[in-house]
Design an enzyme around this catalytic site. Structure first.
Site, PDB file in Angstrom:
ATOM      1  N   CYS A   2     -92.898  26.316 -22.165  1.00 55.18           N
ATOM      2  CA  CYS A   2     -92.919  27.874 -21.973  1.00 55.18           C
ATOM      3  C   CYS A   2     -91.564  28.375 -22.761  1.00 55.18           C
ATOM      4  O   CYS A   2     -90.699  27.473 -22.998  1.00 55.18           O
ATOM      5  CB  CYS A   2     -92.519  28.391 -20.291  1.00 55.18           C
ATOM      6  SG  CYS A   2     -93.815  27.869 -19.324  1.00 55.18           S
ATOM      7  N   ARG A  27     -94.014  26.120 -27.891  1.00 53.27           N
ATOM      8  CA  ARG A  27     -93.445  25.603 -26.367  1.00 53.27           C
ATOM      9  C   ARG A  27     -94.552  26.092 -25.214  1.00 53.27           C
ATOM     10  O   ARG A  27     -94.624  25.502 -24.220  1.00 53.27           O
ATOM     11  CB  ARG A  27     -92.302  26.511 -25.905  1.00 53.27           C
ATOM     12  CG  ARG A  27     -91.188  26.293 -26.834  1.00 53.27           C
ATOM     13  CD  ARG A  27     -89.996  27.057 -26.495  1.00 53.27           C
ATOM     14  NE  ARG A  27     -89.538  26.565 -25.264  1.00 53.27           N
ATOM     15  CZ  ARG A  27     -88.688  25.738 -25.062  1.00 53.27           C
ATOM     16  NH1 ARG A  27     -88.076  25.164 -26.412  1.00 53.27           N
ATOM     17  NH2 ARG A  27     -88.218  25.309 -24.154  1.00 53.27           N
ATOM     18  N   ASN A 100     -88.986  29.733 -17.570  1.00 54.68           N
ATOM     19  CA  ASN A 100     -89.292  28.486 -17.948  1.00 54.68           C
ATOM     20  C   ASN A 100     -88.688  27.403 -17.136  1.00 54.68           C
ATOM     21  O   ASN A 100     -87.508  27.333 -16.810  1.00 54.68           O
ATOM     22  CB  ASN A 100     -88.857  28.210 -19.701  1.00 54.68           C
ATOM     23  CG  ASN A 100     -88.691  26.842 -19.922  1.00 54.68           C
ATOM     24  OD1 ASN A 100     -88.080  26.607 -20.687  1.00 54.68           O
ATOM     25  ND2 ASN A 100     -89.853  25.948 -19.518  1.00 54.68           N
ATOM     26  N   GLY A 101     -89.649  26.481 -16.465  1.00 61.66           N
ATOM     27  CA  GLY A 101     -89.230  25.431 -15.643  1.00 61.66           C
ATOM     28  C   GLY A 101     -89.777  25.320 -14.378  1.00 61.66           C
ATOM     29  O   GLY A 101     -91.129  26.077 -14.299  1.00 61.66           O
ATOM     30  N   LYS A 488    -100.708  10.010 -33.064  1.00 62.89           N
ATOM     31  CA  LYS A 488    -100.747  11.416 -34.032  1.00 62.89           C
ATOM     32  C   LYS A 488    -102.289  11.784 -33.762  1.00 62.89           C
ATOM     33  O   LYS A 488    -102.546  13.058 -33.652  1.00 62.89           O
ATOM     34  CB  LYS A 488    -100.640  10.993 -35.742  1.00 62.89           C
ATOM     35  CG  LYS A 488     -99.058  11.025 -35.770  1.00 62.89           C
ATOM     36  CD  LYS A 488     -98.108  12.188 -35.935  1.00 62.89           C
ATOM     37  CE  LYS A 488     -97.746  12.446 -34.278  1.00 62.89           C
ATOM     38  NZ  LYS A 488     -96.270  12.021 -33.795  1.00 62.89           N
TER      39      LYS A 488
HETATM   40  O1  M6R Z   1     -88.077  16.138 -28.362  1.00 60.33           O
HETATM   41  P1  M6R Z   1     -88.271  14.835 -28.019  1.00 60.33           P
HETATM   42  O2  M6R Z   1     -88.103  14.138 -29.146  1.00 60.33           O
HETATM   43  O3  M6R Z   1     -87.372  14.357 -26.949  1.00 60.33           O
HETATM   44  O4  M6R Z   1     -89.806  14.859 -27.703  1.00 60.33           O
HETATM   45  C1  M6R Z   1     -90.263  13.609 -27.153  1.00 60.33           C
HETATM   46  C2  M6R Z   1     -91.893  13.626 -27.218  1.00 60.33           C
HETATM   47  O5  M6R Z   1     -92.376  14.703 -26.203  1.00 60.33           O
HETATM   48  C3  M6R Z   1     -92.605  13.917 -28.688  1.00 60.33           C
HETATM   49  O6  M6R Z   1     -91.996  12.909 -29.502  1.00 60.33           O
HETATM   50  C4  M6R Z   1     -94.327  13.944 -28.553  1.00 60.33           C
HETATM   51  O7  M6R Z   1     -94.601  12.800 -28.164  1.00 60.33           O
HETATM   52  C5  M6R Z   1     -94.431  14.513 -29.947  1.00 60.33           C
HETATM   53  N1  M6R Z   1     -95.324  15.712 -29.603  1.00 60.33           N
HETATM   54  C6  M6R Z   1     -95.327  13.495 -30.550  1.00 60.33           C
HETATM   55  O8  M6R Z   1     -95.985  14.121 -31.590  1.00 60.33           O
END
Ligand code: M6R
Length: 612
Positions: A2, A27, A100-101, A488
């Site tokens: 969000c 988001r 958001n939360g 990916k």
């Molecule tokens: O912001 P962060 O690096 O902590 O996020 C971790 C994962 O949510 C993030 O790497 C997610 O797996 C990606 N969308 C993958 O492409």
């Protein structure tokens, strides 16, 4: 998850809010809404769908005003629908808020509010906050009522609130979800993330948990939940607007893939020079690292792509710095009672610095006395601020949900860390250290070369775009690469099932699925296990699987093992995860494009996972 925005300043407020919202759409994008306050009260427009759908709804409305809030949603409580979209209002429609939360005690609060006569419209947890503020505002000023309501909430929130009773202020608060204040000239912003305000200002105040704000067009008052004033000066953000725009690329993901030479250069900048045989970190990182003894344990915590970077980090720190490392998914670490103590250094890897599980893991480890070092991209983020030291990746804003440049710059930060510790612990022969340092310096140039595989990859993508299952296989440093390649593809192309495995594990189960034409992406760059990988390729071919092989340039014999070949620049094995990441990202991108997927905003996902 969000995105929220609050604005107070000059008309046209709708355009300002929608523009900011479109930059926060990474988001959450299942619904969107806006509330504008003017002399005639509050007008709320909200609907299921993307920001562009909300924009279309608003096209025929004349909405003037100088104060407003808006929201893009990633549903937690209540399905994505017009009713459940934010903003939510109180019984009389006199105040509106966006959130958001997650409010964990919303059911008990709702029961009490219902018994007091409040009428609810949505199935969300958020709506209770609007009614709670309304209830307290019967006896208190709006600011006091807002703070009183916050004291009753359990869970996480970033909030923005406007009310007809106080048309010259926007109220905000944060606890566990990110929130920043953008300081403009005669206008002020409240937002979940910096890109939302970059078009208007680069002066930003980062809010902490349990802080409340009262924002007018000329300034902001920050205070505790009890109303005690807090002084904080704005910081100057180094990101610019161009870095948060597509600049001619079809998608942010493609732009960010092509930005990798520069992103990695930024991670190396001022830390490693090819001429000087040393790695330089800032004072806090240096102090923390210099206290780390070789028998101390490092625990790496991360999620998703950052976890894959952590897996590579484990291999290199153990091999070259000879330090024992555990790498854990933050969502597992926080619930499995793994012992950490003052002799543990926790290394949190995160692009956003806001991932709820990683943040919770950091807090848990900290409470048990561990030192916290983080590798983070977003300055001023929660994890960055709660760490004892931070190695910023400086990769620039990453907007696409699929992580690309954040991953390769995290790997680069891990190389720097490994070389630093290998040297300070005397774990590596100086000549070998110098060779590796020179290899690291060359990474941006090699990534640039790896990008030139795109033409060949487009053809391969066309050949396999209609496949419905893929395997990705690699060994040692490229086992995490296989997991990352598969993530990916399945992330941005949800019609395809993809799995990444250690190539040696195939015979323990997954090979049973291989049938004629099943595409298997093999990572077969130069390494001590190259011949083992070739055997694994042959095992797949014997079962009529199709092998797409990523191998080192100049390999004369690999063609006979490959149904499709992608040649990447030669490099030391430990750097190969950065180099192979590029064709893996491009392959996923072009397959998803051919399948007409929503690449930057895949279904069910959000960029920053700020809920459990
Ligand atoms: O912001 P962060 O690096 O902590 O996020 C971790 C994962 O949510 C993030 O790497 C997610 O797996 C990606 N969308 C993958 O492409």
């Amino acid at each position: 998850m969000c995105g929220i925005i609050g604005y107070i300043g000059k008309p046209p407020v709708v355009e300002t809010l929608l523009d900011g919202l479109s930059r926060l759409e990474y988001r959450g994008y299942d619904s969107a809404g806006i509330a504008v306050l003017n002399g005639n009260g509050i007008r709320v427009y909200k609907r299921a769908g993307k920001v562009k759908d909300l924009r279309a709804t608003l096209q025929h409305q004349s909405l003037d005003g100088h104060v407003g809030i808006s929201h893009c949603r990633w549903a937690t409580h209540g399905v994505p629908s017009d009713i459940n979209a934010h903003p939510h209002v109180d019984c009389r429609g006199q105040l509106a808020l966006v959130h958001n939360g997650i409010i964990e005690n919303y059911a008990e609060l709702k029961a009490k509010l219902l018994s007091q006569g409040h009428r609810f419209q949505s199935q969300t947890d958020t709506e209770v906050i609007a009614h709670l503020v309304e209830e307290h505002a019967k006896r208190l000023s709006l600011g006091e009522a807002f703070r009183k309501a916050l004291q009753e909430l359990r869970g996480s929130y970033a909030l923005a609130l406007v009310a007809t009773s106080d048309p010259n202020h926007v109220y905000g608060a944060r606890c566990g979800s990110p929130l920043i204040v953008g300081v403009g000239k005669g206008e002020m912003f409240l937002a979940s993330d910096v890109p939302a305000v970059l078009a208007k200002t680069r002066r930003v105040i980062y809010l902490n948990d349990q802080e409340v704000i009262e924002m007018s067009s000329s300034g902001v008052q920050i205070m505790t939940l009890e109303g005690k004033p807090i002084k904080r000066k704005p910081s100057q953000v180094t990101w610019n607007l161009a870095s948060a725009q597509k600049e001619g690329y079809d998608h942010f993901m493609l732009k960010e893939i092509h930005e990798q030479p520069n992103a990695v250069e930024q991670t190396l900048f001022n830390r490693l020079a090819s001429t000087a045989p040393q790695i330089t970190f800032d004072r806090r990182t240096t102090t923390l690292l210099n206290r780390l003894s070789p028998d101390e344990r490092i625990v790496i915590l991360a999620c998703g792509t950052a976890y894959h970077a952590g897996m590579v980090g484990e291999y290199m720190l153990e091999e070259f710095a000879k330090i024992p490392v555990d790498v854990d998914l933050a969502s597992e670490f926080r619930y499995r009672g793994i012992p950490v103590d003052p002799n543990t250094t926790v290394l949190a890897i995160t692009q956003s610095g806001e991932t709820a599980d990683t943040l919770a893991g950091v807090r848990l480890a900290k409470s048990q006395g561990a030192k916290i070092l983080s590798i983070c991209n977003v300055m001023g983020s929660s994890i960055a601020r709660e760490s004892d030291a931070v190695i910023y990746t400086h990769a620039g804003p990453e907007i696409a949900v699929a992580s690309t440049k954040a991953y390769t710059s995290q790997l680069t930060a891990l190389y720097l860390l490994t070389l630093y510790l290998a040297k300070s612990h005397g774990a590596l022969d100086p000549k070998r250290w110098q060779e590796l340092a020179e290899g690291l310096c060359r990474l941006p140039e090699l990534i640039e070369k790896a990008l030139s595989t795109e033409r060949a990859i487009k053809l391969i993508a066309r050949r396999y775009a209609s496949a419905r299952d893929f395997y990705y296989l690699g060994r040692r440093y490229n086992f995490p690469s296989a997991m990352e390649g598969a993530l990916k593809l399945k992330e941005i192309c949800p019609t395809i099932h993809a799995e990444g495995y250690a190539a040696g594990e195939m015979k323990h189960g997954p090979i049973s699925l291989i049938r004629k034409g099943w595409p298997v992406v093999f990572l077969a760059t130069d390494s001590p296990v190259y011949e083992k990988v070739i055997s694994n390729i042959e095992e797949v071919r014997a079962r009529k699987g199709e092998c797409i092989v990523i191998a080192s340039e100049g390999n004369k014999t690999i063609r006979r093992h490959a149904d499709a070949l992608i040649a990447v620049p030669k490099t030391e094995e430990l750097f190969s995860p950065v180099i192979v990441a590029v064709p893996l990202q491009l392959l996923a991108y072009h397959i998803a494009k051919l399948n007409k997927c929503d690449i930057d905003q895949p279904p069910n996902l959000a960029k920053s996972v700020t809920v459990e």
